[in-house]
Scaffold this motif. Structure first.
Motif, PDB file in Angstrom:
ATOM      1  N   ILE A  60     -42.831 -57.250  25.244  1.00 33.37           N
ATOM      2  CA  ILE A  60     -43.121 -56.580  25.587  1.00 33.37           C
ATOM      3  C   ILE A  60     -42.225 -55.422  25.492  1.00 33.37           C
ATOM      4  N   ILE A  89     -45.676 -51.404  31.230  1.00 32.20           N
ATOM      5  CA  ILE A  89     -43.999 -51.333  31.512  1.00 32.20           C
ATOM      6  C   ILE A  89     -43.759 -51.599  32.943  1.00 32.20           C
ATOM      7  N   VAL A  94     -39.721 -58.659  33.825  1.00 31.43           N
ATOM      8  CA  VAL A  94     -39.236 -59.380  32.354  1.00 31.43           C
ATOM      9  C   VAL A  94     -37.459 -60.029  33.134  1.00 31.43           C
ATOM     10  N   TYR A  96     -34.946 -62.306  31.333  1.00 31.87           N
ATOM     11  CA  TYR A  96     -34.043 -62.209  30.291  1.00 31.87           C
ATOM     12  C   TYR A  96     -32.889 -63.785  29.852  1.00 31.87           C
ATOM     13  N   GLN A  97     -33.177 -64.746  28.949  1.00 27.47           N
ATOM     14  CA  GLN A  97     -32.379 -65.691  28.434  1.00 27.47           C
ATOM     15  C   GLN A  97     -31.290 -65.854  29.760  1.00 27.47           C
ATOM     16  N   ARG A 162     -34.869 -59.605  40.653  1.00 29.48           N
ATOM     17  CA  ARG A 162     -35.273 -57.995  39.805  1.00 29.48           C
ATOM     18  C   ARG A 162     -36.435 -57.980  38.859  1.00 29.48           C
ATOM     19  N   ALA A 163     -36.865 -58.776  38.206  1.00 25.67           N
ATOM     20  CA  ALA A 163     -38.223 -58.750  37.560  1.00 25.67           C
ATOM     21  C   ALA A 163     -38.983 -58.531  38.184  1.00 25.67           C
ATOM     22  N   ASP A 174     -37.761 -66.221  30.048  1.00 26.58           N
ATOM     23  CA  ASP A 174     -37.253 -66.046  28.563  1.00 26.58           C
ATOM     24  C   ASP A 174     -36.047 -67.138  28.805  1.00 26.58           C
TER      25      ASP A 174
ATOM     26  N   ASN B 249     -25.789 -59.019  26.489  1.00 28.92           N
ATOM     27  CA  ASN B 249     -25.777 -60.149  27.326  1.00 28.92           C
ATOM     28  C   ASN B 249     -27.516 -59.251  27.816  1.00 28.92           C
ATOM     29  N   GLU B 250     -28.149 -58.441  26.703  1.00 27.50           N
ATOM     30  CA  GLU B 250     -29.673 -58.000  26.545  1.00 27.50           C
ATOM     31  C   GLU B 250     -29.394 -57.047  27.341  1.00 27.50           C
ATOM     32  N   LYS B 256     -34.346 -51.357  29.088  1.00 27.03           N
ATOM     33  CA  LYS B 256     -35.533 -50.597  28.405  1.00 27.03           C
ATOM     34  C   LYS B 256     -36.616 -51.109  29.139  1.00 27.03           C
ATOM     35  N   THR B 257     -37.023 -52.391  29.577  1.00 27.15           N
ATOM     36  CA  THR B 257     -38.345 -52.850  30.005  1.00 27.15           C
ATOM     37  C   THR B 257     -38.409 -52.077  31.111  1.00 27.15           C
ATOM     38  N   PHE B 258     -37.292 -51.780  31.915  1.00 27.67           N
ATOM     39  CA  PHE B 258     -37.985 -51.042  33.417  1.00 27.67           C
ATOM     40  C   PHE B 258     -37.880 -49.493  33.142  1.00 27.67           C
ATOM     41  N   GLY B 259     -38.229 -49.017  31.878  1.00 26.89           N
ATOM     42  CA  GLY B 259     -38.156 -47.650  31.304  1.00 26.89           C
ATOM     43  C   GLY B 259     -37.089 -46.868  31.842  1.00 26.89           C
TER      44      GLY B 259
END
Lengths: 267, 383
Positions: A60, A89, A94, A96-97, A162-163, A174, B249-250, B256-259
């Motif tokens: 990603i 993108i 995505v 996340y964990q 959301r992804a 993930d 918490n990422e 970032k991955t949503f631009g």
């Protein structure tokens, strides 16, 4: 096992060539080569700490490869300047964990934020879309909850909602099942399958939960901690019985079924 | 195992030799609550061939831990030689449950690399490492400041995207919510200055000049510096903690991955908010400090009206604007220190704590250093 039916499509959605991943001089994995086809449910599996999540982060664009390249539908993602990756993108979603929901926003705002940023939709339409996405993952009515107010399983599902906000071609998940009870984990698997079947998304999942792997995957890569490269690729059900690599077979059988690999044996 | 007695017998361990074989005899109750015993008898330089546990009473984890530690000690390979992992010490003679536990503990040989910490670095290499770390952090700081300027450029050309609501929330947090503490501290500082000054000036019968002293000190230095220090502890720390936990918490990766550019989205609104609120807080702190001085003045016989007029005659626009001018820089420095530590925090809750500490230290230092630089410049310019 609906995924086991052969729906092997033709066009490669993701192509990874000679990918080497490293933190500084420490090589995590080298020479990874694999393809993910359209509508695949593709599993990245391997032991703890072998670099599964690192591979996902490369896919990603959160980390740059030390060597090799990643292509999406033939377009070279790695060679594209990080500032010009917007078109790629937008195709990703995505999860996340930990869910990584933005903690200062409600669930509805979490799903709405990408829509507000990337589309010209009026607020009413965004609201409708948000409640549709939340209901897809079984969270309708939770629009105004904050991430801290819901359970871990709900956070993961909200993360998936959301992804999916921008209707991505490819969903990256993930460890979706980690930390969930067996029933929630099972429901999540069903959700993933149905989303794939009805939306036609390609799904890439990092996991080491065998039950999930066999239930949903039709393609996979095994990352081998010992050799620091890929151990095998292919359908996990086939790999369990036919893989040429004993480590892969042992892994997929939870260490059992093969006499020489007792859990207590000295390596 | 005899569970019949309530009185625990003291644990005992003893080496015995039966011909060529070495036996470790274990007896008594091995329970947590007392130190494990020293082994009596003639210590061998090898692992025991056999154990004798006929007289062993009750035991908890103390006993397996004791045996494992002795085995590891005896097994230790000569320096330079790789440890012999193939041979497993015999466990004959152990009671079945103890045997099971020992077998489990010995199943996977001790990883020779893991856990063995590298030698503590020498003093010279510590100096070297610290120098490199300081240099790196200067690089980071420069880069961060550059990125802030770029982000500001994005903002001014209307390309930076952050949520207006987030921005106003941050403004609310930096400004109005800070008023109580700013009020308290500046009022007290004004009073302290007045007390100290009055005690000296009264000797000359010049108590009225307390107004000049408090006024000048507040508007030039104390008002802005105290506000800066309060905001370092309050807002700088909050920025670092918030961004640090978002990173752990990422959430920043998710942006970032949503631009979204995390810099535009998170750092820019914070810097702008603090740069805008710091001057206002400073003006407010100056006023409150003068009020504090006025109260002390009234207590020692300077009427407030007189005090106020005296203040107005000395504190001119030049003096008053110096503090406010500095406050813009302090605001930027505090916000950047907080955000830089938050964005570069590690991925754990402990790292967030460290980032917060560093942010407070860095921003207080920045406030004082910038203030000294300005003091030197103003002196040279004669203002």
């Amino acid at each position: 096992m609906p995924a086991a039916t052969d729906t092997r499509p033709t066009k490669a959605k993701i192509t990874v060539r000679d990918l080497t991943m490293a933190y500084g001089s420490f090589v995590v994995m080298r020479d990874l080569n694999f393809e993910v086809a359209e509508k695949d449910i593709f599993i990245i599996m391997g032991g703890s700490g072998c670099g599964k999540s690192t591979l996902l982060r490369h896919l990603i664009g959160l980390r740059e490869p030390a060597k090799g390249s990643i292509l999406y539908e033939g377009e070279n993602f790695t060679a594209t300047d990080p500032d010009d990756r917007a078109s790629f993108i937008r195709r990703f979603g995505v999860m996340y964990q930990s869910g990584a929901l933005w903690s200062s926003l409600t669930l509805a705002e979490n799903v709405a934020l990408p829509l507000e940023e990337h589309t010209e939709l009026p607020p009413g339409a965004i609201r409708d879309l948000v409640s549709y996405k939340l209901s897809l993952v079984g969270l309708s009515g939770y629009d105004d909850y904050y991430p801290a107010q819901i359970s871990g399983g709900m956070k993961k599902r909200a993360g998936i909602a959301r992804a999916m906000a921008l209707d991505p071609d490819i969903l990256f998940l993930d460890e979706p099942g980690a930390g969930l009870d067996p029933l929630s984990s099972r429901r999540l698997d069903d959700l993933i399958l149905r989303l794939r079947d009805s939306l036609g998304s390609t799904v890439v999942i990092v996991t080491h939960e065998l039950a999930s792997i066999f239930a949903i995957a039709n393609n996979s890569i095994f990352l081998d901690t010992e050799t620091r490269t890929q151990g095998a690729t292919g359908n996990p059900t086939d790999l369990r019985s036919h893989s040429e690599n004993p480590t892969v077979r042992t892994f997929l059988r939870r260490g059992g079924a093969e006499p020489e690999s007792s859990l207590l044996s000295t390596p | 195992m005899s569970d019949t007695t309530d009185h625990a017998r003291p644990p005992r361990a003893c080496w015995r030799r039966h011909g060529a074989s070495v036996v470790l005899e274990l007896s008594g109750d091995w329970l947590q609550g007392g130190p494990p015993p020293e082994i009596t008898g003639d210590p061998p330089d090898q692992t025991p061939d056999r154990y004798a546990t006929d007289d062993l009473g009750r035991f908890d984890s103390t006993l397996p831990a004791f045996i494992l530690a002795r085995l590891r000690m005896l097994e230790k390979p000569a320096p330079g030689e790789p440890p012999d992992t193939s041979a497993r010490p015999p466990l004959d003679g152990l009671a079945p449950d103890l045997h099971g536990l020992m077998e489990l503990a010995l199943a996977v040989p001790e990883e020779s690399e893991a856990g063995r910490k590298s030698k503590p670095p020498s003093e010279v290499s510590k100096i070297g490492r610290t120098t490199i770390a300081v240099w790196k952090s200067l690089e980071t700081l420069t880069e961060f400041c550059g990125m802030t300027v770029l982000a500001l450029g994005h903002f001014l050309t209307g390309r930076a995207r952050f949520r207006a609501r987030d921005f106003w929330q941050i403004v609310q947090e930096c400004g109005p919510r800070a008023l109580p503490i700013v009020t308290l501290i500046s009022f007290l500082i004004g009073m302290i200055l007045a007390f100290v000054g009055e005690a000296q000036l009264a000797n000359f019968g010049a108590s009225i000049y307390v107004a000049d002293l408090v006024g000048i000190a507040m508007v030039r230095e104390m008002g802005v510096v105290m506000t800066g220090i309060i905001m370092s502890g309050r807002t700088g720390a909050a920025f670092a903690a918030h961004l640090g936990s978002m990173k752990a918490n990422e959430e920043i990766d998710a942006l970032k991955t949503f631009g979204f550019d995390p810099f535009d989205f998170l750092v820019l609104p914070r810097v702008i908010a603090l740069v805008l609120t710091m001057p206002l807080l400073t003006i407010y702190a100056n006023l409150v400090g003068i009020l504090g001085g006025m109260l002390v003045g009234a207590a020692v016989g300077v009427p407030p009206i007189l005090y106020w007029h005296e203040t107005l005659t000395t504190v001119d626009l030049t003096n008053a604007s110096l503090g406010v001018f500095k406050s813009f820089f302090f605001g930027a420095a505090i916000a950047i220190s907080g955000c830089i530590q938050g964005m570069h925090a590690g991925n754990s809750s402990a790292a967030v704590g460290q980032a917060t500490t560093r942010a407070v230290v860095a921003s207080i230092t920045a406030v004082i250093v910038i203030d000294s630089v300005f003091a030197a410049i103003f002196t040279v310019l004669g203002i």
